[in-house]
Enzyme design. Structure first.
Site, PDB file in Angstrom:
ATOM      1  N   HIS A  53      46.325 -39.734 -61.454  1.00  0.00           N
ATOM      2  CA  HIS A  53      46.540 -41.121 -61.834  1.00  0.00           C
ATOM      3  C   HIS A  53      47.695 -41.667 -61.009  1.00  0.00           C
ATOM      4  O   HIS A  53      48.338 -40.925 -60.251  1.00  0.00           O
ATOM      5  CB  HIS A  53      46.790 -41.257 -63.337  1.00  0.00           C
ATOM      6  CG  HIS A  53      48.032 -40.577 -63.835  1.00  0.00           C
ATOM      7  ND1 HIS A  53      48.215 -39.211 -63.791  1.00  0.00           N
ATOM      8  CD2 HIS A  53      49.169 -41.085 -64.391  1.00  0.00           C
ATOM      9  CE1 HIS A  53      49.390 -38.905 -64.301  1.00  0.00           C
ATOM     10  NE2 HIS A  53      49.991 -40.027 -64.664  1.00  0.00           N
ATOM     11  N   HIS A  87      50.658 -43.077 -61.793  1.00  0.00           N
ATOM     12  CA  HIS A  87      52.063 -43.064 -62.187  1.00  0.00           C
ATOM     13  C   HIS A  87      52.881 -42.395 -61.085  1.00  0.00           C
ATOM     14  O   HIS A  87      52.440 -41.429 -60.457  1.00  0.00           O
ATOM     15  CB  HIS A  87      52.252 -42.320 -63.506  1.00  0.00           C
ATOM     16  CG  HIS A  87      51.957 -43.179 -64.705  1.00  0.00           C
ATOM     17  ND1 HIS A  87      51.606 -42.653 -65.936  1.00  0.00           N
ATOM     18  CD2 HIS A  87      51.977 -44.540 -64.880  1.00  0.00           C
ATOM     19  CE1 HIS A  87      51.419 -43.631 -66.799  1.00  0.00           C
ATOM     20  NE2 HIS A  87      51.633 -44.780 -66.187  1.00  0.00           N
ATOM     21  N   ASP A  92      55.375 -40.340 -60.849  1.00  0.00           N
ATOM     22  CA  ASP A  92      55.735 -38.919 -60.825  1.00  0.00           C
ATOM     23  C   ASP A  92      54.579 -38.036 -60.357  1.00  0.00           C
ATOM     24  O   ASP A  92      54.760 -36.822 -60.194  1.00  0.00           O
ATOM     25  CB  ASP A  92      56.248 -38.460 -62.191  1.00  0.00           C
ATOM     26  CG  ASP A  92      55.254 -38.672 -63.323  1.00  0.00           C
ATOM     27  OD1 ASP A  92      54.401 -39.569 -63.211  1.00  0.00           O
ATOM     28  OD2 ASP A  92      55.340 -37.939 -64.333  1.00  0.00           O
ATOM     29  N   HIS A  93      53.416 -38.631 -60.109  1.00  0.00           N
ATOM     30  CA  HIS A  93      52.277 -37.893 -59.572  1.00  0.00           C
ATOM     31  C   HIS A  93      51.869 -38.388 -58.183  1.00  0.00           C
ATOM     32  O   HIS A  93      50.943 -37.838 -57.588  1.00  0.00           O
ATOM     33  CB  HIS A  93      51.074 -38.020 -60.511  1.00  0.00           C
ATOM     34  CG  HIS A  93      51.290 -37.393 -61.848  1.00  0.00           C
ATOM     35  ND1 HIS A  93      50.679 -36.220 -62.242  1.00  0.00           N
ATOM     36  CD2 HIS A  93      52.078 -37.762 -62.891  1.00  0.00           C
ATOM     37  CE1 HIS A  93      51.074 -35.897 -63.467  1.00  0.00           C
ATOM     38  NE2 HIS A  93      51.922 -36.829 -63.884  1.00  0.00           N
ATOM     39  N   HIS A 135      44.969 -41.593 -71.332  1.00  0.00           N
ATOM     40  CA  HIS A 135      46.370 -41.677 -70.938  1.00  0.00           C
ATOM     41  C   HIS A 135      46.741 -43.151 -70.888  1.00  0.00           C
ATOM     42  O   HIS A 135      45.899 -44.025 -71.107  1.00  0.00           O
ATOM     43  CB  HIS A 135      46.583 -40.987 -69.582  1.00  0.00           C
ATOM     44  CG  HIS A 135      48.023 -40.872 -69.182  1.00  0.00           C
ATOM     45  ND1 HIS A 135      48.989 -40.375 -70.025  1.00  0.00           N
ATOM     46  CD2 HIS A 135      48.668 -41.211 -68.026  1.00  0.00           C
ATOM     47  CE1 HIS A 135      50.152 -40.384 -69.404  1.00  0.00           C
ATOM     48  NE2 HIS A 135      49.993 -40.905 -68.194  1.00  0.00           N
ATOM     49  N   ASP A 139      47.513 -35.979 -66.831  1.00  0.00           N
ATOM     50  CA  ASP A 139      48.276 -36.399 -68.008  1.00  0.00           C
ATOM     51  C   ASP A 139      47.305 -36.899 -69.060  1.00  0.00           C
ATOM     52  O   ASP A 139      46.459 -37.761 -68.783  1.00  0.00           O
ATOM     53  CB  ASP A 139      49.248 -37.519 -67.647  1.00  0.00           C
ATOM     54  CG  ASP A 139      50.482 -37.016 -66.927  1.00  0.00           C
ATOM     55  OD1 ASP A 139      50.480 -35.839 -66.516  1.00  0.00           O
ATOM     56  OD2 ASP A 139      51.437 -37.797 -66.773  1.00  0.00           O
ATOM     57  N   HIS A 163      54.054 -29.829 -66.837  1.00  0.00           N
ATOM     58  CA  HIS A 163      54.427 -31.217 -67.078  1.00  0.00           C
ATOM     59  C   HIS A 163      55.340 -31.324 -68.302  1.00  0.00           C
ATOM     60  O   HIS A 163      55.063 -32.048 -69.251  1.00  0.00           O
ATOM     61  CB  HIS A 163      53.166 -32.076 -67.250  1.00  0.00           C
ATOM     62  CG  HIS A 163      53.420 -33.551 -67.099  1.00  0.00           C
ATOM     63  ND1 HIS A 163      53.698 -34.362 -68.172  1.00  0.00           N
ATOM     64  CD2 HIS A 163      53.430 -34.359 -66.013  1.00  0.00           C
ATOM     65  CE1 HIS A 163      53.858 -35.612 -67.758  1.00  0.00           C
ATOM     66  NE2 HIS A 163      53.693 -35.634 -66.434  1.00  0.00           N
TER      67      HIS A 163
END
Length: 404
Positions: free
Chosen positions: A86, A88, A90-91, A210, A281, A344
């Site tokens: 996805h 976001h 942090d990914h 998510h 996530d 995670h």
């Protein structure tokens, strides 16, 4: 027996199975923290390496290439496909830098093979913006496969915004000078993704709930071809030659007398495919089981566990994540044949607390840490190695620790 941490370089941790296995798939955890890094954990990323060295990267949080540079098992030049769960940060925020590093080893005269990138709708626009506005030159072709993901009810994203982005992307987007990105003609529906069939490796995706459109990936690795029993084949009248090859490929053959010989009559079956599920996530990883066609079992289950028991099921789900109870529920539904690895983790937890989170889950569950390597084989044995960093990185870490 549970797996225990081992700080020594190249020393395996205690394992419930043999350490002397033939590696089929090797998973290296490059980042195991959520939202923000800690001194010990980087942002989300893991690498799957196959026996021939080909490597697939799953998620690419900030500074992933730093982790790759320090890893003993991952080589950036062997990465052929990148899968983003996805959008976001942090990914995702490590992706432009990693692509520029890859570009540094190639030229427009010799660009090398294309790199395939998979992710929800918007990943092409993100690459176009970051690479374009930074005047980056990527000489090889990036083939971006965008995935159609239905927004979850707890999503932070306005569906109209998502549709507008989809319309803005158009059908194909090819940079005039370098051809640095080519988007899929249309977002791909959940299911099997385009890959090189001859490798015996495939990957499918399924949406998971998510706060942003997110997918889980399921990787399948085929075993060796079925083996022919020549004596059994000749006993049924099959002559040596091309018909042997047809039977090994799983095809029935018709003999001159009109009789038919089927592969299962003269061949030994190959091993079951090895299957690895990577949750992304999510607040409910049980939904992945619906994507396992025909109830095919998962061997290695890699799932998020952002929170411990101090966060209620309801609060964790509202944030789009799992706590230990929700992770345990998913493990009981998925019932992996080899191992579950949690990852995670929120930065609020210490290593000891994270180990306790894994211990509270069903049997054969461990907590990932950066530079941990899991090797799995077709005979369903596995090994776990910790702290697999280069010697220079280990020395640097020791110096920092000594001066602290």
């Amino acid at each position: 027996a549970r797996l225990s941490p081992s700080p020594q370089l190249l020393t395996p941790c205690t394992c419930v199975s043999t350490l002397c296995i033939v590696m089929v798939v090797e998973v290296t955890f490059l980042g195991t923290s959520s939202a923000k890094p800690t001194a010990r954990r980087n942002m989300s990323a893991l690498a799957l390496r196959f026996e021939d060295g080909e490597t697939w990267l799953f998620d690419c949080g900030e500074a992933t290439q730093h982790r790759i540079a320090a890893s003993r098992t991952v080589r950036v030049t062997r990465i052929t496909r990148i899968f983003i769960s996805h959008l976001h940060g942090d990914h995702l925020f490590g992706l432009p830098g990693l692509l520029c590093t890859l570009a540094g080893g190639r030229s427009e005269e010799d660009p090398g093979p294309p790199l395939h990138i998979y992710g929800p709708v918007g990943v092409a626009a993100y690459l176009r913006a970051t690479l374009g506005l930074s005047y980056s030159v990527v000489p090889f072709q990036l083939i971006v496969h965008e995935l159609a993901v239905t927004l979850h009810e707890n999503s932070d994203v306005d569906p109209q915004t998502s549709e507008a982005v989809n319309r803005a992307l158009g059908a194909d987007a090819v940079a005039e000078r370098t051809g640095f990105v080519r988007a899929s003609a249309a977002p791909l529906a959940p299911g099997r993704l385009p890959c090189d069939a001859h490798t015996g490796r495939s990957v499918s995706f399924t949406p998971v709930p998510h706060r942003a459109p997110c997918v889980a990936y399921i990787v399948s690795v085929e075993g060796a071809q079925r083996t022919l029993d020549p004596a059994a084949a000749m006993a049924r009248g099959v002559p040596k030659g091309p018909l042997f090859g047809e039977l090994k490929k799983g095809r029935s053959v018709v003999l001159e007398d009109g009789s038919t010989v089927h592969p299962d009559q003269v061949c030994h079956p190959g091993p079951d495919p090895l299957r690895i599920a990577i949750s992304g996530d999510t607040s409910d990883a049980t939904t992945i089981s619906k994507a396992c066609i025909g109830g095919t079992p998962i061997d290695l289950f890699i799932t998020e566990c952002t929170f411990g028991s101090d966060v209620s099921d309801e609060d964790a789900a509202l944030r789009g994540h799992c706590n230990t109870a929700l992770a345990a529920k998913a493990i009981n539904v998925m019932r992996p044949r080899i191992l579950t690895v949690l990852t995670h983790f929120s930065s609020r937890y210490t290593t000891e607390q994270i180990e306790a989170m894994a211990a509270s889950c069903p049997e054969k569950t461990i907590a990932a840490e950066d530079f941990m390597v899991v090797q799995v084989s077709f005979d369903r044995t596995f090994s776990v190695w910790r702290n697999q960093v280069t010697t220079s990185h280990a020395h640097a870490a020791a110096e920092i620790a000594g001066s602290a």
